[in-house]
Design a protein around this motif. Structure first.
Motif, PDB file in Angstrom:
ATOM      1  N   ASP A 113      18.009  20.747  89.303  1.00  0.00           N
ATOM      2  CA  ASP A 113      17.993  21.600  88.264  1.00  0.00           C
ATOM      3  C   ASP A 113      17.771  20.812  86.777  1.00  0.00           C
ATOM      4  N   ARG A 114      18.339  19.796  86.720  1.00  0.00           N
ATOM      5  CA  ARG A 114      17.979  19.069  85.532  1.00  0.00           C
ATOM      6  C   ARG A 114      16.595  18.511  85.381  1.00  0.00           C
ATOM      7  N   ALA A 115      16.246  18.196  86.339  1.00  0.00           N
ATOM      8  CA  ALA A 115      14.738  17.891  86.462  1.00  0.00           C
ATOM      9  C   ALA A 115      13.624  18.792  86.103  1.00  0.00           C
ATOM     10  N   ILE A 116      13.893  19.953  86.698  1.00  0.00           N
ATOM     11  CA  ILE A 116      13.204  21.177  86.343  1.00  0.00           C
ATOM     12  C   ILE A 116      13.388  21.676  84.936  1.00  0.00           C
ATOM     13  N   ALA A 117      14.475  21.619  84.577  1.00  0.00           N
ATOM     14  CA  ALA A 117      15.020  22.007  83.060  1.00  0.00           C
ATOM     15  C   ALA A 117      13.989  20.909  82.126  1.00  0.00           C
ATOM     16  N   ASP A 118      13.725  19.551  82.391  1.00  0.00           N
ATOM     17  CA  ASP A 118      13.045  18.691  81.609  1.00  0.00           C
ATOM     18  C   ASP A 118      11.663  19.056  81.691  1.00  0.00           C
ATOM     19  N   TYR A 119      11.190  19.038  82.996  1.00  0.00           N
ATOM     20  CA  TYR A 119       9.890  19.378  82.878  1.00  0.00           C
ATOM     21  C   TYR A 119       9.167  20.778  82.302  1.00  0.00           C
ATOM     22  N   ASP A 120      10.169  21.664  82.213  1.00  0.00           N
ATOM     23  CA  ASP A 120      10.073  22.953  81.561  1.00  0.00           C
ATOM     24  C   ASP A 120       9.749  22.564  80.269  1.00  0.00           C
ATOM     25  N   GLN A 121      10.625  21.725  79.389  1.00  0.00           N
ATOM     26  CA  GLN A 121      10.735  21.558  78.123  1.00  0.00           C
ATOM     27  C   GLN A 121       9.125  20.498  77.914  1.00  0.00           C
ATOM     28  N   ALA A 122       8.792  19.702  78.705  1.00  0.00           N
ATOM     29  CA  ALA A 122       7.806  18.861  78.640  1.00  0.00           C
ATOM     30  C   ALA A 122       6.449  19.864  78.563  1.00  0.00           C
ATOM     31  N   ILE A 123       6.490  20.740  79.613  1.00  0.00           N
ATOM     32  CA  ILE A 123       5.226  21.666  79.588  1.00  0.00           C
ATOM     33  C   ILE A 123       5.265  22.408  78.200  1.00  0.00           C
ATOM     34  N   LYS A 124       6.473  22.839  77.983  1.00  0.00           N
ATOM     35  CA  LYS A 124       6.476  23.646  76.447  1.00  0.00           C
ATOM     36  C   LYS A 124       5.949  22.858  75.305  1.00  0.00           C
ATOM     37  N   LEU A 125       6.175  21.617  75.400  1.00  0.00           N
ATOM     38  CA  LEU A 125       5.628  20.749  74.138  1.00  0.00           C
ATOM     39  C   LEU A 125       4.284  20.413  74.370  1.00  0.00           C
ATOM     40  N   ASP A 126       3.881  20.024  75.840  1.00  0.00           N
ATOM     41  CA  ASP A 126       2.549  19.881  75.875  1.00  0.00           C
ATOM     42  C   ASP A 126       2.081  20.458  77.453  1.00  0.00           C
ATOM     43  N   PRO A 127       1.359  21.723  77.244  1.00  0.00           N
ATOM     44  CA  PRO A 127       1.222  22.294  78.560  1.00  0.00           C
ATOM     45  C   PRO A 127      -0.154  22.042  79.199  1.00  0.00           C
ATOM     46  N   SER A 128      -0.846  20.747  78.711  1.00  0.00           N
ATOM     47  CA  SER A 128      -2.290  20.262  79.296  1.00  0.00           C
ATOM     48  C   SER A 128      -2.162  19.391  80.281  1.00  0.00           C
ATOM     49  N   PRO A 129      -1.168  18.610  80.563  1.00  0.00           N
ATOM     50  CA  PRO A 129      -1.303  17.804  81.897  1.00  0.00           C
ATOM     51  C   PRO A 129      -1.009  18.269  83.181  1.00  0.00           C
ATOM     52  N   ALA A 130      -1.900  18.034  83.961  1.00  0.00           N
ATOM     53  CA  ALA A 130      -1.566  18.607  85.071  1.00  0.00           C
ATOM     54  C   ALA A 130      -0.334  18.111  86.049  1.00  0.00           C
ATOM     55  N   LEU A 131       0.055  16.733  85.667  1.00  0.00           N
ATOM     56  CA  LEU A 131       0.911  16.021  86.283  1.00  0.00           C
ATOM     57  C   LEU A 131       2.495  16.782  86.143  1.00  0.00           C
ATOM     58  N   ALA A 132       2.702  17.222  84.804  1.00  0.00           N
ATOM     59  CA  ALA A 132       3.851  17.703  84.477  1.00  0.00           C
ATOM     60  C   ALA A 132       4.231  18.942  85.749  1.00  0.00           C
ATOM     61  N   TYR A 133       3.054  19.880  85.999  1.00  0.00           N
ATOM     62  CA  TYR A 133       3.087  20.817  86.953  1.00  0.00           C
ATOM     63  C   TYR A 133       3.285  20.758  88.211  1.00  0.00           C
ATOM     64  N   SER A 134       2.753  19.364  88.618  1.00  0.00           N
ATOM     65  CA  SER A 134       2.736  18.893  90.236  1.00  0.00           C
ATOM     66  C   SER A 134       4.377  18.285  90.197  1.00  0.00           C
ATOM     67  N   ASN A 135       4.652  17.466  89.202  1.00  0.00           N
ATOM     68  CA  ASN A 135       5.841  17.077  89.257  1.00  0.00           C
ATOM     69  C   ASN A 135       6.981  18.116  89.302  1.00  0.00           C
ATOM     70  N   ARG A 136       6.925  19.168  88.559  1.00  0.00           N
ATOM     71  CA  ARG A 136       7.898  20.390  88.519  1.00  0.00           C
ATOM     72  C   ARG A 136       7.660  21.063  90.257  1.00  0.00           C
ATOM     73  N   GLY A 137       6.700  21.000  90.679  1.00  0.00           N
ATOM     74  CA  GLY A 137       6.477  21.595  91.940  1.00  0.00           C
ATOM     75  C   GLY A 137       7.085  20.883  92.603  1.00  0.00           C
ATOM     76  N   GLU A 138       7.087  19.644  92.828  1.00  0.00           N
ATOM     77  CA  GLU A 138       8.019  18.671  93.767  1.00  0.00           C
ATOM     78  C   GLU A 138       9.417  18.833  93.630  1.00  0.00           C
ATOM     79  N   SER A 139      10.126  19.202  92.524  1.00  0.00           N
ATOM     80  CA  SER A 139      11.367  19.572  92.271  1.00  0.00           C
ATOM     81  C   SER A 139      11.784  20.905  92.783  1.00  0.00           C
ATOM     82  N   ARG A 140      10.655  21.785  92.579  1.00  0.00           N
ATOM     83  CA  ARG A 140      11.082  23.286  93.084  1.00  0.00           C
ATOM     84  C   ARG A 140      11.010  23.140  94.455  1.00  0.00           C
ATOM     85  N   TYR A 141      10.194  22.292  95.149  1.00  0.00           N
ATOM     86  CA  TYR A 141       9.968  22.541  96.724  1.00  0.00           C
ATOM     87  C   TYR A 141      11.471  21.575  97.194  1.00  0.00           C
ATOM     88  N   SER A 142      11.882  20.655  96.377  1.00  0.00           N
ATOM     89  CA  SER A 142      13.206  20.184  96.824  1.00  0.00           C
ATOM     90  C   SER A 142      14.278  20.872  96.887  1.00  0.00           C
TER      91      SER A 142
END
Length: 311
Positions: A113-142
């Motif tokens: 839950d904390r991981a996803i919240a931090d990825y949400d904030q990272a994407i809000k600040l900079d939505p361009s990197p593919a990495l943040a979405y992929s990492n959030r996807g990993e946490s959502r899968y988990s």
């Protein structure tokens, strides 16, 4: 009878956020702190030197903490990494790097839950990197959110169509959803982009689970070709050969698997099955007993020994 396989069902490991600060304005310590080729030990030492001098403030100091946190995460010193990344967030709350890397630490700590919240904030600040979405996807899968994970991998791939890890992860989730067509398509793209041993084993597993055994064997054969001293290709192909009734071929593959990984209980058990089919009763008993030595209570080995009159 099907024999158990030590399945390499592996969500491919997600890369952490790379250091993002330019090194042009600093000396050797700064360059090693933020340089993309530094080892974790080098990064931690260099960033510590930068931080300890007290010469940096604001966003640059946050960057040193963020990158030291990155190095500590790679060393799996997670509590120390979290302390650095908390400080980076405090110093520069608008700095996406800190949220990305802190989210990764939370993910390793299984605090999704904390991981996803931090990825949400990272994407809000900079939505361009593919990495943040992929990492959030990993946490959502988990967390068990397979559709949410696929949605994130979709965005990661749109951001970077050559991002092999995102294809691998999306393929894995599709496989978990029993969507063979999409899983195979993603794994095939991954192989085109990064044809390593795991790419072939992952696709081979989908072929295996969909009863396309010749194709599975071919992919495991490619894994063997790429990494002949890695037991995984041998034991996966050995299992397919036993499925197909090629007991001599299966035995030969398990011999190789155990040469390179003598601690794998399933290879001992499955080689016992191969020996039993080939009439080597004593050899089978020895292998089943070794499997039980490694994993007491392994039901298939116990049942085989009982049928052989060798409890």
């Amino acid at each position: 009878m099907r024999v158990p396989l030590s399945v390499m069902a592996l969500l491919v490991a997600l890369a952490s956020t790379a250091p993002v600060l330019a090194a042009a304005e600093g000396g050797p310590a700064w360059e090693a702190c933020v340089g993309p080729t530094s080892t974790p030990d080098q990064r931690v030492a260099a960033c510590s030197s930068v931080i300890d001098t007290g010469s940096e403030t604001g966003r640059r100091l946050a960057g040193a903490h963020c990158n030291r946190g990155h190095g500590l995460t790679e060393k799996r010193e997670l509590d120390a990494a979290l302390s650095d990344l908390d400080e980076a967030v405090r110093l520069a709350p608008d700095y996406a790097c800190a949220y990305n890397n802190r989210a990764r630490v939370y993910s390793f700590k299984r605090d999704y839950d904390r991981a996803i919240a931090d990825y949400d904030q990272a994407i809000k600040l900079d939505p361009s990197p593919a990495l943040a979405y992929s990492n959030r996807g990993e946490s959502r899968y988990s967390k068990g959110d397979l559709d949410g994970a696929i949605a994130d991998f979709d965005v990661a791939i749109k951001r970077d169509p050559n991002y092999a890890t995102a294809y691998a992860n999306r393929g894995y989730v599709y496989a978990r959803k029993h969507d063979t067509t999409h899983a195979l398509a993603d794994y095939t793209t991954r192989i085109k982009l990064a044809p390593d041993i795991l790419a072939y084993i992952d696709r081979g597993n989908v072929y295996r689970d969909s009863e396309q055994l010749d194709r599975a064997a071919a992919d495991y054969g490619e894994a063997i070709r790429l990494a002949p001293t890695d037991a995984r290709g041998w034991r996966n192909r050995g299992m397919i050969r036993l499925f197909q009734g090629d007991n001599k071929g299966g035995l030969a593959d398990y011999d190789k698997a155990l040469q390179y990984d003598p601690s794998d209980v399933f290879s001992w058990n499955n080689r016992g099955q191969a020996k039993l089919r080939l009439g080597d009763k004593q050899g089978a008993i020895a292998d089943f007993r070794k499997a039980l030595e490694l994993k007491p209570g392994l039901q298939t080995a116990q049942e085989s020994l009982r049928k052989l009159g060798a409890p």
